[in-house]
Scaffold this active site. Structure first.
Site, PDB file in Angstrom:
ATOM      1  N   ALA A 108       2.296   1.742  -3.408  1.00  0.00           N
ATOM      2  CA  ALA A 108       1.271   2.163  -4.360  1.00  0.00           C
ATOM      3  C   ALA A 108       0.924   3.643  -4.163  1.00  0.00           C
ATOM      4  O   ALA A 108       0.781   4.390  -5.128  1.00  0.00           O
ATOM      5  CB  ALA A 108       0.013   1.301  -4.208  1.00  0.00           C
ATOM      6  N   GLU A 109       0.850   4.070  -2.923  1.00  0.00           N
ATOM      7  CA  GLU A 109       0.484   5.454  -2.617  1.00  0.00           C
ATOM      8  C   GLU A 109       1.596   6.442  -2.954  1.00  0.00           C
ATOM      9  O   GLU A 109       1.323   7.569  -3.346  1.00  0.00           O
ATOM     10  CB  GLU A 109       0.114   5.592  -1.134  1.00  0.00           C
ATOM     11  CG  GLU A 109      -1.205   4.960  -0.767  1.00  0.00           C
ATOM     12  CD  GLU A 109      -2.396   5.669  -1.389  1.00  0.00           C
ATOM     13  OE1 GLU A 109      -2.499   6.909  -1.287  1.00  0.00           O
ATOM     14  OE2 GLU A 109      -3.236   4.975  -1.995  1.00  0.00           O
ATOM     15  N   HIS A 110       2.852   6.029  -2.774  1.00  0.00           N
ATOM     16  CA  HIS A 110       3.967   6.984  -2.867  1.00  0.00           C
ATOM     17  C   HIS A 110       5.032   6.637  -3.905  1.00  0.00           C
ATOM     18  O   HIS A 110       5.952   7.432  -4.110  1.00  0.00           O
ATOM     19  CB  HIS A 110       4.642   7.124  -1.500  1.00  0.00           C
ATOM     20  CG  HIS A 110       3.731   7.620  -0.440  1.00  0.00           C
ATOM     21  ND1 HIS A 110       3.399   8.941  -0.318  1.00  0.00           N
ATOM     22  CD2 HIS A 110       3.058   6.970   0.547  1.00  0.00           C
ATOM     23  CE1 HIS A 110       2.565   9.095   0.707  1.00  0.00           C
ATOM     24  NE2 HIS A 110       2.341   7.910   1.233  1.00  0.00           N
ATOM     25  N   ILE A 168       0.843  -1.202   0.000  1.00  0.00           N
ATOM     26  CA  ILE A 168       0.000   0.000   0.000  1.00  0.00           C
ATOM     27  C   ILE A 168       0.874   1.246   0.000  1.00  0.00           C
ATOM     28  O   ILE A 168       0.640   2.174  -0.773  1.00  0.00           O
ATOM     29  CB  ILE A 168      -0.953   0.030   1.206  1.00  0.00           C
ATOM     30  CG1 ILE A 168      -1.967  -1.109   1.134  1.00  0.00           C
ATOM     31  CG2 ILE A 168      -1.673   1.393   1.280  1.00  0.00           C
ATOM     32  CD1 ILE A 168      -2.762  -1.295   2.415  1.00  0.00           C
ATOM     33  N   SER A 210      -4.889   4.034  -5.358  1.00  0.00           N
ATOM     34  CA  SER A 210      -3.642   3.761  -6.078  1.00  0.00           C
ATOM     35  C   SER A 210      -3.385   2.265  -6.242  1.00  0.00           C
ATOM     36  O   SER A 210      -2.464   1.880  -6.960  1.00  0.00           O
ATOM     37  CB  SER A 210      -2.474   4.409  -5.341  1.00  0.00           C
ATOM     38  OG  SER A 210      -2.404   3.886  -4.024  1.00  0.00           O
TER      39      SER A 210
END
Length: 149
Positions: A18-20, A15, A121
């Site tokens: 995916a986010e950053h 996660i 994301s």
């Protein structure tokens, strides 16, 4: 660590990536948009930031909204916005979206569709840049690294 713990840790890393698009722990201290940082982890930064034509209070590794953090604090789930609290709140989101059991089994293909509204994301989400193949590869890599610790 049990296999369940390994899979949860690996999925949280997925996660965060995916986010950053980064494996750095610095993501725990980023505001929405990724250009501004915060240092006070005693509470959620609660700063509205505009990026990509949207304004959000999302912050930290999992881009947690202030309202989400505030509710979790009021329910006694978290007491601050430390790395540990951000992880704890993310796991709570896995549970509340009925994905935690799948994650604990390592079944990310069942978990991800349940989480796309929480983390857009993730593969198939509205802001995703990651394919399911990449997610599977990264998850496997992260699980192997967690197992080796």
């Amino acid at each position: 660590m049990t296999d369940e713990d390994i899979y949860v840790a690996a999925f949280l890393r997925l996660i965060r990536f995916a986010e950053h698009h980064s494996d750095s722990d610095d993501v725990y201290f980023l505001l929405y948009g990724g250009q501004q940082r915060f240092t006070d982890t005693s509470k959620h930064p609660d700063r509205a930031v505009t990026a990509w034509g949207r304004t959000s209070t999302a912050a930290g590794a999992y881009q947690i909204l202030y309202a989400t953090w505030k509710e979790a604090r009021e329910r006694g789930i978290v007491i601050d916005f430390s790395k540990a609290s951000q992880d704890k709140l993310a796991v709570e989101k896995l549970r509340s979206r009925h994905a935690l059991g799948y994650v604990k089994q390592g079944d990310i293909e069942m978990a991800i569709p349940l989480l796309r509204k929480e983390w857009t994301s993730l593969p198939g989400g509205s802001q995703s840049k990651m394919t399911m193949d990449e997610a599977r590869r990264r998850f496997s890599e992260y699980a192997n690294e967690e197992r080796a610790r």
